[in-house]
Design an enzyme around this catalytic site. Sequence first.
Site, PDB file in Angstrom:
ATOM      1  N   ARG A 104      25.752  40.131  78.519  1.00 36.74           N
ATOM      2  CA  ARG A 104      25.661  38.663  78.432  1.00 36.74           C
ATOM      3  C   ARG A 104      26.003  38.293  76.998  1.00 36.74           C
ATOM      4  NH1 ARG A 104      21.051  34.544  80.558  1.00 36.74           N
ATOM      5  NH2 ARG A 104      22.283  34.949  82.425  1.00 36.74           N
ATOM      6  N   HIS A 131      30.090  32.966  85.079  1.00 37.05           N
ATOM      7  CA  HIS A 131      28.815  33.602  85.471  1.00 37.05           C
ATOM      8  C   HIS A 131      28.979  34.120  86.916  1.00 37.05           C
ATOM      9  CE1 HIS A 131      24.757  34.704  85.378  1.00 37.05           C
ATOM     10  NE2 HIS A 131      24.133  33.543  85.358  1.00 37.05           N
ATOM     11  N   GLN A 134      26.032  35.024  89.332  1.00 36.68           N
ATOM     12  CA  GLN A 134      25.286  33.873  89.867  1.00 36.68           C
ATOM     13  C   GLN A 134      25.921  33.373  91.172  1.00 36.68           C
ATOM     14  OE1 GLN A 134      22.396  32.389  88.466  1.00 36.68           O
ATOM     15  NE2 GLN A 134      22.405  31.619  90.552  1.00 36.68           N
ATOM     16  N   ASP A 220      23.538  22.110  87.013  1.00 37.98           N
ATOM     17  CA  ASP A 220      23.062  23.066  86.001  1.00 37.98           C
ATOM     18  C   ASP A 220      22.679  22.248  84.770  1.00 37.98           C
ATOM     19  OD1 ASP A 220      22.543  25.385  84.568  1.00 37.98           O
ATOM     20  OD2 ASP A 220      24.651  25.947  84.306  1.00 37.98           O
ATOM     21  N   CYS A 260      21.103  27.291  89.309  1.00 42.01           N
ATOM     22  CA  CYS A 260      21.008  28.695  88.883  1.00 42.01           C
ATOM     23  C   CYS A 260      19.708  28.983  88.146  1.00 42.01           C
ATOM     24  CB  CYS A 260      22.222  29.074  88.039  1.00 42.01           C
ATOM     25  SG  CYS A 260      22.322  28.183  86.478  1.00 42.01           S
ATOM     26  N   ARG A 288      19.736  37.208  93.462  1.00 40.52           N
ATOM     27  CA  ARG A 288      20.396  37.886  92.337  1.00 40.52           C
ATOM     28  C   ARG A 288      20.100  39.385  92.419  1.00 40.52           C
ATOM     29  NH1 ARG A 288      21.390  35.060  87.598  1.00 40.52           N
ATOM     30  NH2 ARG A 288      22.394  36.999  86.984  1.00 40.52           N
TER      31      ARG A 288
HETATM   32  N1  NVA Z   1      25.098  27.222  82.059  1.00 39.89           N
HETATM   33  C1  NVA Z   1      23.878  27.885  81.672  1.00 39.89           C
HETATM   34  C2  NVA Z   1      23.493  28.903  82.674  1.00 39.89           C
HETATM   35  C3  NVA Z   1      22.208  29.641  82.382  1.00 39.89           C
HETATM   36  C4  NVA Z   1      21.896  30.672  83.400  1.00 39.89           C
HETATM   37  C5  NVA Z   1      24.061  28.506  80.305  1.00 39.89           C
HETATM   38  O1  NVA Z   1      25.129  29.088  80.062  1.00 39.89           O
HETATM   39  O2  NVA Z   1      23.148  28.400  79.476  1.00 39.89           O
HETATM   40  N1   CP Z   2      20.464  32.041  86.241  1.00 37.54           N
HETATM   41  C1   CP Z   2      20.360  32.915  85.242  1.00 37.54           C
HETATM   42  O1   CP Z   2      21.312  33.599  84.880  1.00 37.54           O
HETATM   43  O2   CP Z   2      19.117  32.983  84.690  1.00 37.54           O
HETATM   44  P1   CP Z   2      18.721  33.706  83.333  1.00 37.54           P
HETATM   45  O3   CP Z   2      19.355  32.944  82.212  1.00 37.54           O
HETATM   46  O4   CP Z   2      17.216  33.619  83.298  1.00 37.54           O
HETATM   47  O5   CP Z   2      19.201  35.119  83.361  1.00 37.54           O
END
Ligand code: NVA
Ligand code: CP
Length: 310
Positions: A104, A131, A134, A220, A260, A288
């Site tokens: 990540r 992502h 997801q 989101d 998500c 997930r």
């Molecule tokens: N769009 C959000 C998703 C978190 C799971 C982010 O990138 O922070």
């Molecule tokens: N939806 C998701 O990826 O959650 P986290 O940021 O908690 O991993």
Amino acid sequence: MQLKHYLQFNDLSREEYEYLFSRARFIKQTFKQHQQYWPLTDRTLAMIFDKNSTRTRLSFEAGMNQLGGSSIYLSTRDTQLGRGEPVEDAARVISRMVDIVMIRTYAHDTLQRFADYSSVPVINGLTDEYHPCQILADIFTFTEYRGDIKGKVIAWIGDANNVCNTWLQAAEIFDFKVHVSTPPGYDIDPLQIGLKTTEHFKSFADPHDAVKNADLVTTDVWTSMGFEAESEQRRADFAAFCVDADMMALAKERALFMHCLPAHRGEEVAAEVIDGHQSVVWDEAENRLHTQKALMEYLLLGKIGRSDCE
Ligand code: NVA
Ligand code: CP
């Protein structure tokens, strides 16, 4: 076995997704029945986090343990990556010591460079642009509730972010439509995310128009990780983009709601929606685990035969 990474949703074909879903169903069933299923004994997953996470870390770590393997959490803050070790060098070293890597990070290019130098499969655990894990879980969840997603209408309300981009890639593979409504200045860029055509999405200025006749409404956070400096401006720009009960009422009667997570009640979604009867966010989060277990199994073992799916 040929080395395969999972960096973007379009790295797999429709047929491979159907296989993954059948495996996820089997894996979910064994988990629910407390049956031991250890196809990845002695395999090790390294998880590299540049950004925070609850669901992604937990589902990968628990998932690998449940498949008989083990996992190692690495944060950029306390590894040499945080002190400037080139990502290409880290990839060559880490991939000699483990069997599979999940990352990540911020720029998708960082993930791509890691994958280019890795000798083992690399999975995208979220980048600024995509992502895929997801949406793998989201489509699996939709299918559990409503069957095939082909031909359905998905309404995306809010920021054209990593999750939205991935829905758009998925629409081309699964042949559904995404109705996107973003505030002015936050529009999607179909070329940047490698869409083949503009056939599978339609943009709407008014989010109420986007949700009309939708089978699924999803949204989101207004400010994704890495964009915190813009939060105040975004709160003002996105104020009319809260999915509330009035907006949900315009979708199909049996429409589902997904997010998500983590969510901000009162910003992108009203509490009455995320905690309401159309919301499937807890199943979405749980899935997930099952879908990523199927993904790791596939990337490490390939297709292991139909009989295991029953
Ligand atoms: N769009 C959000 C998703 C978190 C799971 C982010 O990138 O922070
Ligand atoms: N939806 C998701 O990826 O959650 P986290 O940021 O908690 O991993």
